[in-house]
Write an enzyme that holds these catalytic residues in place. Structure first.
Site, PDB file in Angstrom:
ATOM      1  N   THR A  12       0.849  -1.185   0.000  1.00  0.00           N
ATOM      2  CA  THR A  12       0.000   0.000   0.000  1.00  0.00           C
ATOM      3  C   THR A  12       0.889   1.241   0.000  1.00  0.00           C
ATOM      4  O   THR A  12       1.986   1.237   0.566  1.00  0.00           O
ATOM      5  CB  THR A  12      -0.945   0.032   1.212  1.00  0.00           C
ATOM      6  OG1 THR A  12      -0.188   0.258   2.412  1.00  0.00           O
ATOM      7  CG2 THR A  12      -1.721  -1.270   1.334  1.00  0.00           C
ATOM      8  N   GLY A  13       0.422   2.293  -0.640  1.00  0.00           N
ATOM      9  CA  GLY A  13       1.269   3.469  -0.763  1.00  0.00           C
ATOM     10  C   GLY A  13       2.534   3.173  -1.546  1.00  0.00           C
ATOM     11  O   GLY A  13       3.579   3.780  -1.317  1.00  0.00           O
ATOM     12  N   GLY A  17       8.181   7.061  -2.458  1.00  0.00           N
ATOM     13  CA  GLY A  17       8.987   6.900  -1.264  1.00  0.00           C
ATOM     14  C   GLY A  17       9.386   5.478  -0.939  1.00  0.00           C
ATOM     15  O   GLY A  17       9.798   4.699  -1.809  1.00  0.00           O
ATOM     16  N   GLY A  19       7.569   2.963  -0.029  1.00  0.00           N
ATOM     17  CA  GLY A  19       6.706   1.957  -0.651  1.00  0.00           C
ATOM     18  C   GLY A  19       7.127   1.638  -2.069  1.00  0.00           C
ATOM     19  O   GLY A  19       7.175   0.474  -2.470  1.00  0.00           O
ATOM     20  N   TYR A 150       0.651  11.840  15.107  1.00  0.00           N
ATOM     21  CA  TYR A 150       1.323  10.876  14.229  1.00  0.00           C
ATOM     22  C   TYR A 150       1.922   9.735  15.046  1.00  0.00           C
ATOM     23  O   TYR A 150       1.748   8.559  14.714  1.00  0.00           O
ATOM     24  CB  TYR A 150       2.409  11.598  13.437  1.00  0.00           C
ATOM     25  CG  TYR A 150       3.226  10.705  12.531  1.00  0.00           C
ATOM     26  CD1 TYR A 150       2.702  10.204  11.350  1.00  0.00           C
ATOM     27  CD2 TYR A 150       4.547  10.392  12.855  1.00  0.00           C
ATOM     28  CE1 TYR A 150       3.457   9.404  10.504  1.00  0.00           C
ATOM     29  CE2 TYR A 150       5.315   9.585  12.023  1.00  0.00           C
ATOM     30  CZ  TYR A 150       4.767   9.094  10.852  1.00  0.00           C
ATOM     31  OH  TYR A 150       5.527   8.292  10.025  1.00  0.00           O
TER      32      TYR A 150
END
Length: 249
Positions: A12-13, A17, A19, A150
């Protein structure tokens, strides 16, 4: 011999970056790679970069229906899943006093809810002996300014991983957390660092890292490959910090 030959891996993602770097590494090692991302055009571009017949699916990881759709597509096209890397995440740096309800819900929706329901929907199609990698963060252990929300959302991931490592042990499914420190990716721009301040920002960040520099996406990808492959066949329930020793300072 390719480390992931004949495996099916979902990231996912995977459109940018860490991922994207992991997806490239998995594909190069023989895996059939599927990536997800929010924006169709960016997903399509990433698929071209990955090559090796990668598949891209767009959608919102905070929506359980998206994960159900992805599970159906993976099964229809490739059969059981071997590797699930829950990498999609978002970070908005704000002091706790200034955090809005919308900002809180957005970070927990993507970082925690998205991971929980993604794993819930993928476990039924995950092959026994498979691997789940949850991308956490150094922030869940080390206090960083403006990172309270976060950090909380990423701390939840560690709790999920420990529970799932036990819940899935009878199927031989390994569940581990990969926790990056600062990595030199496009996330710096997303955090609002102007191009002209990037050098000074990274230098200041590097001063707080034992190895004296930011990590590279390829370094996180190699760590992910370790957790995805048989090289970590006796590893489950851990939090692998790939942070250049930042947690020590």
């Amino acid at each position: 011999m390719q480390k992931l030959r004949d495996k099916v891996a979902l990231v996912t993602g995977g459109n940018s970056g860490i991922g994207l770097a992991a997806a490239k590494a998995f594909a190069a090692e023989g895996a059939q790679v599927v990536i997800t991302g929010r924006r169709r055009t960016v997903v399509d571009q990433a698929v071209q970069e990955i090559g090796f017949g990668a598949l891209g699916i767009d959608g919102d990881v905070a929506d359980p229906a998206h994960h159900a759709h992805v599970a159906e597509e993976v099964t229809r096209r490739f059969g059981p899943l071997d590797i699930y890397m829950a990498n999609a995440g978002v970070n908005q740096i704000t002091h706790s006093a200034d955090v809005s309800e919308a900002e809180y819900d957005m970070q927990f929706g993507i970082n925690a809810r998205g991971v929980f329901f993604g794993v819930q929907k993928m476990v039924p199609i995950l092959r026994d002996g498979g691997a789940i990698i949850l991308v956490g963060s150094l922030a869940s252990e080390k206090v960083l300014d403006g990172h309270a929300v976060y950090a909380g959302s990423k701390a939840a991931i560690g709790a999920f991983a420990r529970s799932w490592a036990i819940e899935l042990k009878d199927r031989g499914i390994r569940v581990n957390v990969l926790s990056p420190g600062p990595v030199d990716t496009a996330i710096l721009e997303k955090l609002g660092v102007p191009p002209e301040e990037r050098a000074s920002f990274t230098a200041a960040m590097a001063a707080g890292i034992a190895l004296g520099r930011l990590g590279g996406p390829d370094e996180l990808a190699r760590a992910a490959l370790f957790l995805a492959s048989d090289a970590s066949s006796f590893v489950t329930g851990i939090n692998l910090r790939v942070d250049g020793g930042m947690a020590l300072l």
